[in-house]
Design a protein around this motif. Structure first.
Motif, mmCIF file in Angstrom:
data_model
loop_
_atom_site.group_PDB
_atom_site.id
_atom_site.type_symbol
_atom_site.label_atom_id
_atom_site.label_comp_id
_atom_site.label_asym_id
_atom_site.label_seq_id
_atom_site.Cartn_x
_atom_site.Cartn_y
_atom_site.Cartn_z
ATOM 1 N N GLY A 452 -32.869 16.232 -26.348
ATOM 2 C CA GLY A 452 -31.699 15.923 -27.164
ATOM 3 C C GLY A 452 -31.303 14.473 -27.103
ATOM 4 O O GLY A 452 -30.181 14.123 -27.469
ATOM 5 N N SER A 453 -32.217 13.605 -26.655
ATOM 6 C CA SER A 453 -31.912 12.182 -26.620
ATOM 7 C C SER A 453 -32.736 11.449 -27.663
ATOM 8 O O SER A 453 -33.774 11.934 -28.107
ATOM 9 N N THR A 454 -32.249 10.281 -28.068
ATOM 10 C CA THR A 454 -32.947 9.429 -29.026
ATOM 11 C C THR A 454 -33.260 8.100 -28.371
ATOM 12 O O THR A 454 -32.404 7.538 -27.680
ATOM 13 N N ARG A 455 -34.475 7.620 -28.585
ATOM 14 C CA ARG A 455 -34.897 6.348 -28.000
ATOM 15 C C ARG A 455 -34.909 5.289 -29.095
ATOM 16 O O ARG A 455 -35.374 5.534 -30.207
ATOM 17 N N TYR A 456 -34.396 4.095 -28.755
ATOM 18 C CA TYR A 456 -34.255 3.025 -29.727
ATOM 19 C C TYR A 456 -35.034 1.785 -29.293
ATOM 20 O O TYR A 456 -35.203 1.517 -28.104
ATOM 21 N N PHE A 457 -35.451 1.030 -30.273
ATOM 22 C CA PHE A 457 -36.012 -0.314 -30.091
ATOM 23 C C PHE A 457 -34.923 -1.317 -30.466
ATOM 24 O O PHE A 457 -34.213 -1.133 -31.454
ATOM 25 N N ILE A 458 -34.770 -2.391 -29.667
ATOM 26 C CA ILE A 458 -33.854 -3.478 -30.003
ATOM 27 C C ILE A 458 -34.568 -4.799 -29.751
ATOM 28 O O ILE A 458 -35.301 -4.938 -28.771
ATOM 29 N N ASN A 459 -34.402 -5.757 -30.657
ATOM 30 C CA ASN A 459 -35.209 -6.980 -30.618
ATOM 31 C C ASN A 459 -34.590 -8.094 -29.762
ATOM 32 O O ASN A 459 -34.571 -9.259 -30.128
ATOM 33 N N ASP A 484 -22.475 5.142 -19.039
ATOM 34 C CA ASP A 484 -23.460 6.186 -18.732
ATOM 35 C C ASP A 484 -24.020 6.857 -19.978
ATOM 36 O O ASP A 484 -24.970 7.634 -19.892
ATOM 37 N N ASP A 485 -23.420 6.568 -21.149
ATOM 38 C CA ASP A 485 -23.946 7.125 -22.404
ATOM 39 C C ASP A 485 -25.209 6.402 -22.845
ATOM 40 O O ASP A 485 -25.938 6.886 -23.711
ATOM 41 N N VAL A 486 -25.446 5.225 -22.286
ATOM 42 C CA VAL A 486 -26.659 4.453 -22.579
ATOM 43 C C VAL A 486 -27.532 4.508 -21.329
ATOM 44 O O VAL A 486 -27.106 4.102 -20.251
ATOM 45 N N TYR A 487 -28.748 5.033 -21.476
ATOM 46 C CA TYR A 487 -29.582 5.212 -20.292
ATOM 47 C C TYR A 487 -31.048 4.929 -20.628
ATOM 48 O O TYR A 487 -31.391 4.618 -21.765
ATOM 49 N N LYS A 488 -31.893 5.014 -19.603
ATOM 50 C CA LYS A 488 -33.324 4.712 -19.742
ATOM 51 C C LYS A 488 -33.534 3.363 -20.438
ATOM 52 O O LYS A 488 -34.314 3.221 -21.371
ATOM 53 N N VAL A 489 -32.813 2.371 -19.943
ATOM 54 C CA VAL A 489 -32.900 1.019 -20.504
ATOM 55 C C VAL A 489 -34.128 0.327 -19.927
ATOM 56 O O VAL A 489 -34.240 0.162 -18.710
ATOM 57 N N ASP A 490 -35.054 -0.070 -20.782
ATOM 58 C CA ASP A 490 -36.276 -0.771 -20.368
ATOM 59 C C ASP A 490 -36.305 -2.126 -21.065
ATOM 60 O O ASP A 490 -36.503 -2.198 -22.282
ATOM 61 N N VAL A 491 -36.091 -3.186 -20.308
ATOM 62 C CA VAL A 491 -36.050 -4.530 -20.873
ATOM 63 C C VAL A 491 -37.421 -5.181 -20.726
ATOM 64 O O VAL A 491 -37.934 -5.312 -19.620
ATOM 65 N N PHE A 497 -35.938 -1.244 -24.947
ATOM 66 C CA PHE A 497 -35.730 0.118 -25.397
ATOM 67 C C PHE A 497 -34.540 0.697 -24.641
ATOM 68 O O PHE A 497 -34.256 0.302 -23.510
ATOM 69 N N PHE A 498 -33.852 1.647 -25.277
ATOM 70 C CA PHE A 498 -32.788 2.363 -24.581
ATOM 71 C C PHE A 498 -32.622 3.734 -25.222
ATOM 72 O O PHE A 498 -33.109 3.991 -26.332
ATOM 73 N N ASN A 499 -31.955 4.628 -24.532
ATOM 74 C CA ASN A 499 -31.711 5.987 -25.011
ATOM 75 C C ASN A 499 -30.220 6.269 -25.072
ATOM 76 O O ASN A 499 -29.440 5.734 -24.279
ATOM 77 N N THR A 500 -29.848 7.143 -26.021
ATOM 78 C CA THR A 500 -28.532 7.780 -25.996
ATOM 79 C C THR A 500 -28.752 9.242 -26.400
ATOM 80 O O THR A 500 -29.831 9.608 -26.871
ATOM 81 N N ASP A 501 -27.736 10.051 -26.231
ATOM 82 C CA ASP A 501 -27.815 11.398 -26.795
ATOM 83 C C ASP A 501 -27.923 11.286 -28.309
ATOM 84 O O ASP A 501 -27.324 10.397 -28.929
#
Length: 575
Positions: A452-459, A484-491, A497-501
């Motif tokens: 139930g999470s979505t992973r995003y790309f940010i430039n 805590d709503d923003v997680y799995k942050v990979d810089v 990349f990061f995830n939210t619900d």
């Protein structure tokens, strides 16, 4: 006003501090320096590696030294040659405006007679490893019977290395009325025993909690089967193209084996263990400091005293036998106020150790999935595109361009980009197309991922000044979400990349649909690996094409512009 002025330091030290660019003292410096300057006292200071402990004891010792006397007045014991040399070098920088202060470094692997001569010429401060100092005392080459200050730096590491008897023997040659300052990251029983035996009513200073981990280190664990430990390590490296890491193994044999396999697979790796000669060790450490080695595979003993800034990751290929040792491992990253990541590769039978570690470091571990082939390929593709964009064009190329243009005639821009990327990328993709997922379900039968999470790309990425902590804060400020709503942050270097619900996805995409900061588009897209959202991502791409070329939209003006001197270091292909 420089805040060091408020600590009671003299003008000569303040001038040196200004030259080094120090402005604000660290917490351990702020707590220790005034006490050590004002009182002749013993002290026990507990603080993580990389928090500025050398200056915390170095500034007071230098200020209190009698420069009119050439006798040895201060002794600093440290666990390794590397740390010994580093402390001596820093003390020389601190005392650059104080004439007649001499600092001598005493360690094994160098001429003992030359070191004895240096002391004889008048070294008021001696920085030494326990083994060499004990040897020189037994030969009558050094006199510490009248020292006034004694520092045990990284005391827990020295004791873990088996120096207890050497330390007690050395301290038995020192006067009882001296001031003893003990600095340590943790407080095991052996350190407490030393403190009780050789110190009188010491002032205690604790930065953070006893044995706790550094607050700017993110702790993660990855669950795999035992046979997949090395493939998991490869994937973690591939998912972090700009990794600069220390990989810890339990034994010398495993350390050498893992390093050799990494080198065979094309990584810039090296081994550091007890079977290396001092010359071999020096070569490896020099290569690591110069970043010619990106992955240093080491045993705990061999890594004692490694003090290299900007280590991005510590990877625990195997957990240590002693849980306290994990604190030292993770302390190799997240130094000098920067953030870092400590990764643990474990099997199901080791899961219970994570709870023990959480109690010791007083921080939680985040369970994470081993990146799959699609995720790694996506990261590597973005990384390649960023490298191409940031590469400096050499003048020598100009003369060959007419012939090159003839060869490429008839290719439109989009087709040329695809072909150019494919030349480097195809071998990489072919390798991962033949592999399967490595991620293991956790003990309760659930995947370590978050459904139930979505992973995003940010430039934006590390080149823009972000790390996992500051990017979370930025996203929180822009979206109104809780941290805590923003997680799995990979810089990564130029992107992240990061995830939210998934419930937040539409809102986040809307906020960043036309988001500009300092005249630059900050673009957020759903990652191609975020399940069930491929159609939305496709629609956003088509919208980008209507407003301009998709490659340009993903890489707006300024994307990755903070390139180090405009140069890209050539890396050996891993494939």
């Amino acid at each position: 006003m420089n805040k060091f002025e408020q600590l009671g330091l003299n003008e000569a030290l303040l001038n040196a501090i200004a030259d080094m660019g120090f402005v604000d003292p660290s917490e351990v410096q702020e707590k220790a320096i005034p006490v050590l300057l004002e009182q002749d006292t013993d002290m026990v200071a507990l603080a993580q590696t990389g928090t500025g402990k050398t200056a915390a004891f170095g500034f007071p010792m230098i200020q209190k030294i009698d420069v009119q006397s050439k006798r040895t007045q201060g002794l600093i014991l440290s666990p390794t040659r590397e740390l010994c040399l580093q402390i001596a070098q820093e003390l020389k920088l601190y005392s650059k405006y104080m004439k007649r202060i001499n600092v001598a470094a005493i360690y094994g692997g160098a001429s003992i007679s030359s070191q004895a001569s240096e002391i004889k010429r008048g070294a008021q401060i001696v920085v030494a490893t326990p083994g060499r100092m004990k040897d020189m005392i037994s030969r009558g080459m050094v006199d510490i019977t009248n020292i006034e200050y004694c520092v045990l730096d990284e005391a827990d590491e020295m004791l873990n290395m088996g120096f207890y008897e050497d330390i007690t023997d050395i301290l038995s040659h020192t006067p009882e009325e001296k001031s003893t300052w003990l600095f340590s990251a943790t407080m095991p029983k052996e350190v407490a025993r030393i403190a009780k035996k050789f110190m009188t009513s010491p002032v205690e200073i604790t930065v953070g909690s006893k044995n706790s981990g550094a607050q700017n280190v993110q702790h993660e664990y990855y669950l795999v089967s035992g046979r997949d430990r090395y493939p998991a390590l490869k994937r973690l490296a591939d998912a972090n193209p700009d990794i600069f890491s220390v990989v810890f193994c339990r034994t010398k044999r495993d350390t050498q084996k893992v390093a050799e396999k990494l080198i065979e697979d094309g990584y810039n790796a090296g081994a550091l263990h007890g079977d290396l000669s001092q010359n071999q060790r020096d070569i490896v450490m020099k290569s690591f400091r110069n970043r010619q080695i990106q992955m240093l595979v080491a045993t705990d003993v061999a890594a004692r005293g490694i003090d290299v800034d900007d280590v991005t990751h510590v990877i625990n290929y195997q957990l240590p036998d002693e849980t306290e040792t994990y604190t030292h491992r993770s302390g190799r990253t997240g130094r000098a106020g920067k953030s870092g990541i400590s990764m643990v590769i474990i099997t199901k039978s080791e899961l219970k150790k994570i709870k023990s570690l959480e109690r010791i470091i007083q921080q939680e571990f985040e369970p994470k999935k081993i990146p799959n082939a699609e995720e790694i390929c996506e990261i590597q593709l973005y990384h390649l595109a960023s490298n191409i964009k940031n590469t400096t064009v050499h003048k020598e190329v100009e003369g060959y361009l007419p012939a090159v243009m003839d060869v490429l005639e008839g290719l439109d821009r989009e087709e040329l980009i695809k072909k150019m990327v494919s030349v480097e990328f195809s071998r990489f993709a072919n390798y991962y197309n033949r592999t399967s997922d490595l991620d293991q379900p956790s003990a309760n039968g659930q995947s370590s991922g978050n459904d139930g999470s979505t992973r995003y790309f940010i430039n934006v990425g590390a080149k823009d000044g972000y790390d996992w902590k500051s990017l979370k804060d930025f996203l929180k400020a822009q979206t109104g979400l809780e941290r805590d709503d923003v997680y799995k942050v990979d810089v990564k270097d130029s992107f992240s990349f990061f995830n939210t619900d998934t419930t937040h996805a539409e809102e986040i995409l809307q906020i960043f649909s036309e988001f500009k900061m300092d005249g630059r588009f900050i673009n957020v897209e759903v990652s191609s690996n975020a399940g069930g959202r491929g159609k939305e991502r496709k629609k956003r791409r088509e919208g980008s094409r209507r407003s301009g070329n998709s490659f340009e939209r993903k890489n707006p003006k300024g994307f990755g512009s903070k390139n180090k001197g405009g140069k890209q270091r050539q890396k050996k292909s891993r494939w």
